[in-house]
Write an enzyme that holds these catalytic residues in place. Structure first.
Site, PDB file in Angstrom:
ATOM      1  N   LYS A 182       0.842  -1.207   0.000  1.00  0.00           N
ATOM      2  CA  LYS A 182       0.000   0.000   0.000  1.00  0.00           C
ATOM      3  C   LYS A 182       0.875   1.255   0.000  1.00  0.00           C
ATOM      4  CE  LYS A 182      -4.512  -1.184   0.274  1.00  0.00           C
ATOM      5  NZ  LYS A 182      -4.566  -2.390  -0.433  1.00  0.00           N
ATOM      6  N   LYS A 188      -2.745  -8.384  -7.492  1.00  0.00           N
ATOM      7  CA  LYS A 188      -4.112  -8.860  -7.243  1.00  0.00           C
ATOM      8  C   LYS A 188      -5.111  -7.810  -7.719  1.00  0.00           C
ATOM      9  CE  LYS A 188      -5.471  -7.178  -2.677  1.00  0.00           C
ATOM     10  NZ  LYS A 188      -6.439  -7.384  -1.647  1.00  0.00           N
ATOM     11  N   LYS A 238      -9.394  -2.852  -5.204  1.00  0.00           N
ATOM     12  CA  LYS A 238     -10.174  -1.614  -5.374  1.00  0.00           C
ATOM     13  C   LYS A 238      -9.255  -0.430  -5.610  1.00  0.00           C
ATOM     14  CE  LYS A 238     -13.345  -3.064  -1.835  1.00  0.00           C
ATOM     15  NZ  LYS A 238     -12.510  -3.208  -0.640  1.00  0.00           N
TER      16      LYS A 238
END
Ligand code: AQP
Length: 327
Positions: free
Chosen positions: A115, A195, A198
């Site tokens: 992230k 992956k 969102k």
């Protein structure tokens, strides 16, 4: 006898995609069919705040996600549904668990590093996310946690938290077990090494995409070299991902799909996949359009669930406070 408890949550950070559905929600629906299980499914709104967001959009994202859950078949008669931040006790449980987890373990979490690489702020919230997730699970003394393969490391941390707390303060928590669908990890359509997520909207197929958008996205999904439609995750990861999605949505083995498309071009195969997705998602989209009209009712369903969840989490917190020597 007390029923085994299942806990899992969805983070309202945007629209749900196929990975969320296949990796998690499909399992929720299977669990709620079993009367011997007590299910707890929640909207992980505190977790959503660990990523950059627009406060004026968050409420609508939460309502959308509630409508998604109900439209996909999650049933308030069969599962306790609630909003994470409505249960203040969870944050308290998280604080107590923070003392039995090492900072190094948090810094090693793959998702934290991914992230931050994607440009999310390296906040204490993002770093501590796995402890809050452990609290989500342990506050209900869950036995099973159905999640996507991408959450395995976080579930392992929750297991460590349970073991460490039990060792230091006496037997309190069952060690929860992650339930993963055969290692299912749906990949991004534009980069099969990542992956579907969102936070990477370009490679996402959303459950709410219109038929035109679904077809367009599937047609432009990256493919690998060669022309044969074969499942080979090593050498043809993009195609393997599309075959996995096809198989999961059509409930047919990959071998059968390969056979059907023995002589197909990628273009023909992709159109067949788009047909399957459009067909499967149209019922859900219709149901959602009806359900989302009554926002008051959506809030009410989740408020009622919160009351039940709060009572359980409060019992766990009380026990933890006693065992840790607090008032
Ligand atoms: N690509 C995936 N394949 C399989 N399962 C997946 N899940 C997410 N992506 C995949 C599973 O979906 C559940 C809900 O996920 P979440 O909303 O809590 O957050 P997430 O795992 O972080 O999902 P995203 O889409 O990647 O969100 P962002 O980009 O906001 O972080 C989980 O059980 C997860 O395993």
């Amino acid at each position: 006898m007390k029923k085994p408890i299942v806990v899992s949550g969805l983070k309202p950070t945007g629209k749900l995609h196929l990975g969320n559905y296949l990796g998690a929600i499909k399992q929720y629906i299977d669990f709620q069919k079993d009367p011997k299980i007590d299910n707890f499914f929640f909207i992980a709104d505190y977790h959503a705040l660990t990523q950059k967001y627009n406060a004026s959009e968050k409420y609508d994202e939460i309502i959308e996600m509630i409508a998604d859950m109900l439209s996909l078949g999650i049933d308030p008669e069969k599962a306790t549904l609630y909003i994470q931040s409505d249960i203040l006790e969870i944050a308290n449980v998280s604080w107590l668990l923070g003392n039995v987890i090492s900072a190094g373990q948090l810094q090693n979490m793959i998702e934290f590093r991914e992230k931050v690489e994607q440009g999310q702020p390296a906040s204490c919230g993002l770093l501590n996310y796995p402890i809050l997730m452990a609290a989500d699970i342990l506050a209900f003394k869950a036995s099973f946690v159905p999640v996507g393969e991408d959450q395995r490391q976080h579930v392992e941390l929750a297991r460590d938290a349970a073991r460490n707390f039990n060792k230091r303060f006496g037997e309190t928590f069952p060690v929860p077990q992650g339930i993963y669908v055969k290692g299912l990890r749906i990949k991004s359509l534009d980069d099969p090494s990542k992956k579907m997520s969102k936070s990477l909207p370009k490679g996402c197929l959303y459950l709410s995409d219109t038929p035109e958008t679904l077809r367009k996205k599937v047609r432009s999904a990256v493919t690998d070299s060669g022309t044969e439609i074969v499942y080979d995750p090593e050498n043809k990861p993009a195609l393997a991902n599309l075959l996995t999605i096809y198989s999961e949505f059509s409930n047919r083995p990959i071998k059968d799909i390969e056979k059907d498309h023995k002589n197909s071009s990628y273009a023909v195969f992709k159109d067949a996949l788009a047909d399957v997705l459009i067909d499967e998602l149209s019922d859900f989209q219709e149901r959602k359009a009806g359900i989302i009209k009554d926002k008051e009712n959506l809030r009410k369903i989740f408020s009622e669930g919160s009351d039940k969840a709060r009572a359980i989490a409060a019992g766990t917190l009380k026990e933890m406070k006693q065992k840790t020597g607090l008032f």
